[in-house]
Scaffold this motif. Structure first.
Motif, short mmCIF file in Angstrom:
data_model
loop_
_atom_site.label_atom_id
_atom_site.label_comp_id
_atom_site.label_asym_id
_atom_site.label_seq_id
_atom_site.Cartn_x
_atom_site.Cartn_y
_atom_site.Cartn_z
N VAL A 103 6.48 -32.17 40.62
CA VAL A 103 5.78 -31.07 41.40
C VAL A 103 6.59 -30.54 42.67
O VAL A 103 6.54 -29.36 42.71
CB VAL A 103 4.54 -31.82 42.39
CG1 VAL A 103 3.84 -30.94 43.39
CG2 VAL A 103 3.37 -32.17 41.26
N LEU A 104 7.43 -31.52 43.10
CA LEU A 104 8.61 -30.96 44.17
C LEU A 104 9.40 -29.92 43.53
O LEU A 104 9.79 -28.97 43.99
CB LEU A 104 9.41 -32.13 44.72
CG LEU A 104 10.32 -31.69 45.79
CD1 LEU A 104 9.70 -31.18 47.07
CD2 LEU A 104 10.84 -33.23 46.20
N ARG A 105 9.83 -30.23 42.36
CA ARG A 105 10.75 -29.41 41.67
C ARG A 105 10.18 -27.98 41.25
O ARG A 105 10.99 -26.91 41.54
CB ARG A 105 11.41 -30.00 40.42
CG ARG A 105 12.45 -31.13 40.33
CD ARG A 105 12.87 -31.55 39.09
NE ARG A 105 13.68 -32.68 39.23
CZ ARG A 105 13.61 -33.86 38.68
NH1 ARG A 105 12.73 -33.93 37.82
NH2 ARG A 105 14.51 -34.88 39.02
N ASP A 115 3.69 -46.67 42.04
CA ASP A 115 3.75 -46.69 40.50
C ASP A 115 4.73 -45.67 40.18
O ASP A 115 5.12 -44.69 40.70
CB ASP A 115 2.59 -46.01 39.84
CG ASP A 115 2.40 -46.04 38.43
OD1 ASP A 115 3.50 -46.70 37.97
OD2 ASP A 115 1.25 -45.74 38.04
N GLY A 116 5.65 -46.21 39.15
CA GLY A 116 6.73 -45.25 38.72
C GLY A 116 6.45 -43.87 38.08
O GLY A 116 6.84 -42.81 38.29
N GLY A 117 5.24 -43.71 37.47
CA GLY A 117 4.54 -42.42 37.19
C GLY A 117 4.25 -41.69 38.26
O GLY A 117 4.59 -40.42 38.16
N ASP A 118 3.42 -42.08 39.55
CA ASP A 118 3.36 -41.25 40.72
C ASP A 118 4.69 -40.61 41.17
O ASP A 118 4.73 -39.37 41.69
CB ASP A 118 2.76 -42.20 41.69
CG ASP A 118 1.40 -42.36 41.31
OD1 ASP A 118 0.71 -41.89 40.67
OD2 ASP A 118 0.97 -43.53 42.02
N VAL A 119 5.77 -41.52 41.12
CA VAL A 119 7.35 -40.68 41.81
C VAL A 119 7.42 -39.54 40.76
O VAL A 119 7.84 -38.72 41.23
CB VAL A 119 8.01 -41.94 41.81
CG1 VAL A 119 9.38 -41.30 42.39
CG2 VAL A 119 7.63 -43.01 43.01
#
Length: 108
Positions: free
Chosen positions: A23-25, A13-17
């Motif tokens: 979160v990674l940032r 899902d585009g929202g998950d990415v």
């Protein structure tokens, strides 16, 4: 006939990415701040160690200077007592040293 099940199970899902990137940032930003803080602490610790070493060195130099001054005073007192005990030989030695130095410096 076999049906392909790749449809909904393997789709991201585009929202998950987008959420994972956010979160990674945030994690990378937190890591960068931790590294900056650690670096600042190390610099501060190094500066403190340098100040302490400079203080110890200064104290050692002061103690050495005091010791040298005391030794010089003792030598001067000893010399004065020897001169007072033997004034004529002292005057003759001083005259000889003066003549020797005058001869050495007049040749230049």
């Amino acid at each position: 006939m076999a049906e392909n099940n790749l449809g909904s199970e393997n789709t991201v899902d585009g929202g998950d990415v987008a959420e994972q990137l956010r979160v990674l940032r945030a994690d990378v930003a937190a890591l960068a701040e931790t590294i900056r803080t650690l670096g600042a602490q190390r610099v501060e610790a190094g500066a403190d160690a340098l100040r302490n070493a400079a203080e110890r060195t200064g104290e050692t130099l002061r103690m050495s200077a005091d010791d040298a001054r005391r030794r010089g005073e003792m030598l001067a007192e000893d010399l004065e007592s020897r001169i007072a005990a033997n004034p004529i030989p002292s005057v003759l030695i001083a005259t000889g040293v003066g003549l020797l130095l005058g001869t050495l410096f007049s040749r230049r």
